[in-house]
Structures are given as C-alpha cells and as structure tokens.
Motif scaffolding. Structure first.
Motif, PDB file in Angstrom:
ATOM      1  N   UNK A 606      -2.184  23.766  36.569  1.00  0.00           N
ATOM      2  CA  UNK A 606      -2.260  24.649  37.250  1.00  0.00           C
ATOM      3  C   UNK A 606      -4.114  23.700  38.007  1.00  0.00           C
ATOM      4  N   UNK A 607      -4.613  24.005  36.849  1.00  0.00           N
ATOM      5  CA  UNK A 607      -6.247  23.829  37.346  1.00  0.00           C
ATOM      6  C   UNK A 607      -6.736  22.692  37.936  1.00  0.00           C
ATOM      7  N   UNK A 608      -6.071  21.919  36.603  1.00  0.00           N
ATOM      8  CA  UNK A 608      -6.090  19.779  36.315  1.00  0.00           C
ATOM      9  C   UNK A 608      -5.606  19.871  37.905  1.00  0.00           C
ATOM     10  N   UNK A 609      -4.426  20.339  38.385  1.00  0.00           N
ATOM     11  CA  UNK A 609      -3.408  19.426  40.030  1.00  0.00           C
ATOM     12  C   UNK A 609      -4.624  20.382  40.777  1.00  0.00           C
ATOM     13  N   UNK A 612      -7.316  18.064  41.216  1.00  0.00           N
ATOM     14  CA  UNK A 612      -6.907  16.822  41.669  1.00  0.00           C
ATOM     15  C   UNK A 612      -6.561  17.093  43.039  1.00  0.00           C
ATOM     16  N   UNK A 613      -6.544  17.967  44.394  1.00  0.00           N
ATOM     17  CA  UNK A 613      -5.869  18.094  45.189  1.00  0.00           C
ATOM     18  C   UNK A 613      -7.042  18.924  45.509  1.00  0.00           C
ATOM     19  N   UNK A 614      -8.233  19.125  45.036  1.00  0.00           N
ATOM     20  CA  UNK A 614      -9.057  19.311  46.371  1.00  0.00           C
ATOM     21  C   UNK A 614     -10.532  17.671  45.667  1.00  0.00           C
ATOM     22  N   UNK A 615     -10.175  16.570  45.266  1.00  0.00           N
ATOM     23  CA  UNK A 615     -10.276  15.734  45.797  1.00  0.00           C
ATOM     24  C   UNK A 615     -10.419  14.844  46.294  1.00  0.00           C
ATOM     25  N   UNK A 616      -8.564  15.236  46.331  1.00  0.00           N
ATOM     26  CA  UNK A 616      -7.711  14.731  47.818  1.00  0.00           C
ATOM     27  C   UNK A 616      -7.821  15.117  48.627  1.00  0.00           C
ATOM     28  N   UNK A 617      -8.423  16.497  49.055  1.00  0.00           N
ATOM     29  CA  UNK A 617      -8.575  17.117  50.501  1.00  0.00           C
ATOM     30  C   UNK A 617     -10.424  16.627  50.998  1.00  0.00           C
TER      31      UNK A 617
END
Length: 674
Positions: A606-609, A612-617
């Motif tokens: 979950x931390x990895x996902x 990644x979401x933070x990078x996309x945002x």
C-alpha cells in the motif's frame, strides 16, 4: 656444614595427600576417627559428603543394598555414597582433599603429628633456605623458615607453609592477581582468548579505537608473557600470499586440533561474509580457510560455540551496525556452512552476549545488548530438535549486561564482567546448567578490570585444579591485567548427591527433585538434625528400642510418602498443563507473527501504491499549472487579436469615407470655396 629436614606440605602427591587428609578427618582407624570427632569438625552435610568420597576412593562404587528405613543415619550415608555412581577413585580423592581444604584451610599444619610428610634437604646456617619444591610440573619459590638455636630442626614461620605467588592461595572463589613477568601485551578489549596446553593465547582486540593483530601467549606454569613471532604464511590455502592478517576486534578464538581458529570480527575493511582464519601452532603461520556453502554476513560481537566437530554461530552486529539473531553452523570436518532454521521464538537481535553448550545438546544464550538496552534473559536451543525455548531462571538472577565473558566448568557456567551502559558489573555469577539456578560466586569492589566490558575468560589448570583466568577489558580505561579464581565445586557435588539432576533443560521445572529431597531429609532423621555420624561402620547405639516404636515410625513414613506422591502427581499434572498452555501460547504467537508479517507486506504494498499515486498527482498538478498558463496566454492573444481587428476596421472605415467625400464634395468644402 650440618643438614636437616624441612617439611613442605605442597610436595605431598596423590594418593599420599588423600590418605593424609583422610587420617586428619578421622577415616583410617586412628584416634581421630571417632564419630564424635568427625561430627564435631564438620557439619552434617560435609561429613556425609566426606564419608561418601572416602568410600568411593577406597572401596569403589556403592554395591551394598539400601539399609532399612528404621536406621536413618545409615540410610543417609548409603544415599550419599550411592549418589556418586561410577566416579573414579582418583577423582574422589581429589574432591575429598579439595573439600577438606575449603572447610579447614590449615588442616595440613595441624595434622603434622600423624601425617607422613615428604622432606626437602635444607642447608643449616645463619640464613636457612628451602630449595624450590616441584609439584605437578610447577615450581614454587622458597619457603620462609625459622631455625632453632641448636640447629637441629626447622619449622615453618606460619601455620601453613608460606609460598609466594599462586602457591599462597588457600581460599576458593576469590579473584587474585598472579605475579606475571615478561613484556605485557598492550591493554585491550574485545580480543580473543584460548588455552592450549597450559598456555593462554591472546589475539587482536581494540585499543584506543584501533584494531590490533598481535598474538600474545601467557605460560600458565611460569606466568610469563611473550609475543608469538608469526611467520609469513598464506592468505588462502589456494592462493598463497604473504599479506599479513588484518587487525580485528569482536572476533572469537577457538582451539581446533593443532590450530587456533579466528572467526568473524570487525575489521577496517570488512568482507561481505564471515572469514575463518587459522593459526598453525606448529608452523606459527596464519592462513584463511576455504569454506563451502552460503557463508553468513560478516559481523562482530557474535557468539561462537564448539559443539562436537561443529561451530554454532549466533547473533552479532554487522558492518552497518545492524543487530542480528540468525543462527549458522560450520562443520569443521567438511568446512561447510549451514543456516539453521529453528522453531520456537529465538532471542531478539543482539551482540556481546555469552553462549555455552550443556551435555553436547543444549545451547544456552545469556544477556547481550542492543543499541538501546541490555538483557538478562536466558534462551536455550535444543540442538537435536532445533527448537528454541526460554526457561525459567531461579536463584540470584543476574542483572542485565552486555560485553561479559563466560566459560563452562562441568555443568557450571561462570559469567564475569559486562556492563549495562551505566557501569561495570562487579559480581561473578555461576549458573548450574542442569537446574538453571544462579548463584553469586564473589563480588569485586571499585573500578577494577573484572568489572569491565569486552574482557576474556578461559579455564586452565593449576596443581590439578581448574582455575578461571580473565584478561583485559574496558571500563573507562583499557586493561592488560590477568586475574585468577579457583572455583569451588562443593555445593555442586552436594547437589549431585542429594538431588536428582533433570535429564534435560525445560521451561517448566519438574517437582520431582523437591519431593525427593523432602523424602531423603525425612529419612535422614526424624528429629531434624543428625547428632552423630558413624564413619567406621562400627555398631552404633540403637535409636529405636522396641518394635512398636519402629512400626509406628514406618507407618508414619508410609503416610508421609503417600502424601508426597500425591503432591508429586498434582505437580506433574500442573506442569503438564503449563507445558500445554506454553505450547498453545507459542502456536498463537507464531500465528500472530505470521499475520503480522502478512500485514507488514500488505502495508508495504500500500505504501508503494500510495507513493506512485503521489507521483502521478504531482505530474497532473504540473500539467494543470501548464494548462492554466496556456489559457492565460490564449486569452491575452485573443484580446490582442480583438483590439487589432477593431483598429483595422476603424482605418478601413476612415479610408473609405474620405474618397467618396472628395468625389462628391461636402457642404463644408463648398462653403469654404464661396
């Protein structure tokens, strides 16, 4: 020049020394051998123990049938003798003398009236002198003597013969500093130490933050230090090289055959895996042994224990200061590594702990430290079942410590030194590895090397007796001092005789020992204390004068026995329940640990996902900001375009109206013409 004879008690060898001690204690039919004389000299327990050892040494194993219950004294004597089992006569003699010396250190000087003593020729003059006496290969300095005026006799100055150095030790369980000579090694701690043939070898260590690589040796017969001149050896058995051994600290030094093995340790340029270095005592050369299998990561502060033909390595701290609690085994015959995956709950990651093996089956781990705290827990690994357990400790449980040193002597595990991040530990403690009972041997005072971290402790032999030898340590300053302690085994031997020893180390102690003790003590005397112990097997005064009293006593004993058996069964049932509860708790703990690992894995995913979401945002935000900038530029261009179109239309209108007005004329122009 006249000659005389001087006595020297230290020169009396076995078995003569035993017979002299037995004569003094009253076991040889001499006038001293009355039962009242024996019981008046010693306590009941000691008298029983001496009787059993005397019988074992002179008669052998106890083969006579057990006396009847109506004679508690004879029954106690039989129990003591029978408890020695197949002990060798020589060992019984040695223990007899040892216990007598503990109880009465000056026995020899007081036994001069009936003890046949060896003699040493002494030249009589104004300054009499006794030549050195040799016993068991050990030479002692001269004896202080005083001559009579008539020159016919020499007597020792003190009650006991006065010998310098270790010869003057008449007490047990006390640390002393022997008079060492030679060039002492540089002060250090976290070094390795091992004893080979009356010589203590010291290798490496840490001094003022610098790792050392010298090899020093202390001759335990002359107590002389010397440095071992290492010859140019090979760095590897397959690739010869004269590269010297790198300095190291926090390693382990183990004797194996005719070699000293240096395992692991911290170095300036650490390797990826544990290295095994070997020093050949015959060729005086170092070499690196080639190993097979997956070697453990390099480390220091680990424990290395020799079990049969294998080394068991546990814990330590790697080059990145990460604490470890992994378990590895190195087969010294095949030089193959094997990682052990034991069941049960292992000790927490730690370094600078102590380890010992008991009965070639149980590996004991005690104490150690992490980055923030020190431990005083005891863990046991069954090397046959490969299962960890944490048994209940009893007695004077030691305080938490790390950097301590330990060495087993029989079933006793002696622990010295260590610290708790605040101060050094001053107590020397011992653990009976069969009963798991701790006791304090002695305590030192002040800021001394024995209350240090990183000291070494080995067991040697002096005059046929085991001695503990400590060296070095750090308690604010580095030490290069040697200290010696002669341990006492009297209490251990009494425990062996009077108490059955459990066959294995268990987390829950069986109550059999306690109940059997109660029964044997009850049989030993209904009045609570034995007044007389008859040692010469002569007819003793009857303690029971009629059959009715005897039958009543037997009935009472049977009733007591039944009650004890009932209590024993209850204790066994409770012990079984506790074992079952412990097994269930370990199973639950194992399941919870697996669940925790699963949750940790999910959390990591979950931390990895989320990352990644933070990078996309962040990328979308950048795109949005770019779009807003483009929107503003577009609006500006649109306004500029609209303004340009308006200006262009105005010019077009102006240009179109002027031409037609010129052609057609205007009222103004006509008026102006008029």
């Amino acid at each position: 020049m006249s000659m005389a004879m001087a006595r020297a008690s230290s020169g009396l060898a076995y078995p003569d020394r035993f017979y002299a001690a037995a004569s003094y204690a009253g076991f040889d039919g001499s006038p001293n051998s009355s039962s009242k004389g024996v019981s008046s000299k010693f306590s009941n327990d000691v008298a029983l123990l001496l009787y059993a050892l005397y019988q074992q040494a002179t008669v052998g194993r106890c083969t006579i049938p057990k006396p009847r219950g109506w004679n508690p004294i004879e029954q106690s004597k039989w129990t003591s003798w029978h408890g020695l089992g197949n002990m060798a006569a020589a060992e019984a003699m040695r223990l007899f003398v040892k216990i007598l010396e503990e109880e009465d250190p000056g026995w020899y000087s007081r036994a001069s009236d009936f003890v046949p003593e060896p003699v040493v020729d002494v030249e009589m003059n104004h300054h009499p002198k006794v030549e050195p006496v040799t016993e068991n290969g050990n030479s002692f300095p001269e004896t202080k003597t005083i001559s009579h005026e008539n020159g016919s006799m020499l007597e020792t100055q003190d009650k006991d013969v006065v010998l310098e150095g270790l010869g003057s030790i008449a007490v047990y369980d006390q640390w002393i500093a022997p008079p060492v000579s030679g060039q002492r090694p540089k002060p250090r701690y976290e070094h390795g130490a091992a004893v080979v043939q009356d010589k203590m070898y010291i290798f490496g260590g840490n001094h003022n933050g610098r790792y050392l690589s010298d090899l020093q040796v202390l001759d335990l017969r002359s107590w002389t230090w010397s440095k071992v001149e290492v010859k140019a050896g090979t760095e590897s058995l397959e690739s010869p090289s004269t590269v010297p051994l790198p300095p190291c600290a926090g390693h382990s030094l183990i004797q194996w055959e005719n070699k000293l093995l240096s395992i692991a340790g911290h170095t300036k340029d650490p390797s990826e895996t544990i290295q095994v270095k070997a020093f050949d005592l015959q060729t005086c050369t170092w070499s690196t042994l080639k190993t097979y299998g997956k070697a453990p990561a390099s480390r220091g502060g680990q424990s290395v224990t020799l079990v049969g033909t294998s080394l068991v390595i546990f814990g330590g701290q790697d080059a990145k200061r990460s604490l470890l609690n992994d378990l590895h085994l190195l087969d010294l015959e095949t030089m193959t590594w094997d990682e052990i995956d034991a069941v049960g709950v292992p000790p927490s990651p730690r370094s600078d702990h102590a380890a010992a093996v008991h009965a070639e089956r149980y590996l004991l781990i005690f104490g150690g430290g992490s980055h923030a705290t020190c431990f005083n827990d005891l863990h046991v690994l069954d090397l046959q079942a490969m299962e960890w357990s944490r048994p209940t400790q009893q007695g004077d449980i030691p305080t938490p410590r790390a950097g301590h040193a330990g060495v087993p002597v029989g079933e006793n595990w002696f622990i010295v030194g260590g610290g708790d991040n605040k101060s050094g530990v001053s107590e020397t403690v011992v653990l009976n590895m069969s009963t798991l009972v701790w006791s304090v041997v002695t305590t030192v005072q002040g800021r001394v090397p024995l209350a240090s971290e990183g000291l070494s402790l080995v067991v040697g032999s002096y005059n046929g007796e085991d001695v503990l030898i400590s060296f070095g340590g750090y308690n604010g300053r580095y030490s290069n001092e040697v200290n010696v302690l002669k341990p006492s085994h009297k209490s251990t031997l009494q425990t062996k005789i009077m108490e059955p020893v459990p066959e294995s180390v268990s987390a829950v102690h069986n109550a059999t020992n306690a109940t059997r003790d109660v029964e044997s003590e009850f049989e030993a005397g209904q009045e609570g204390k034995i007044r007389e112990i008859v040692m010469d097997n002569v007819d003793s005064e009857p303690m029971i004068k009629n059959e009715e009293t005897g039958e009543g006593l037997i009935a009472t004993l049977k009733s007591e026995k039944e009650e004890l058996e009932s209590s024993l069964n209850k204790e066994k049932t409770q012990s079984l329940q506790l074992k079952q509860e412990l097994a269930e708790a370990e199973t639950r703990n194992s399941d919870l640990y697996k669940e925790l690992q699963s949750v940790r894995g999910q959390l990591a995913a979950e931390q990895s996902r989320c990352f990644k979401l933070e990078v996309d945002v962040a990328e979308l935000r950048q795109k949005l900001q770019t779009m807003e900038t483009l929107q503003k530029e577009l609006e500006l261009l649109q306004r500029q375009k609209a303004a340009s179109e308006q200006a262009l239309n105005a010019k077009q209108r102006q240009s179109s109206g002027g031409m037609w007005g010129w052609l057609a004329g205007t009222p103004n122009e006509k008026a102006e013409d008029a």
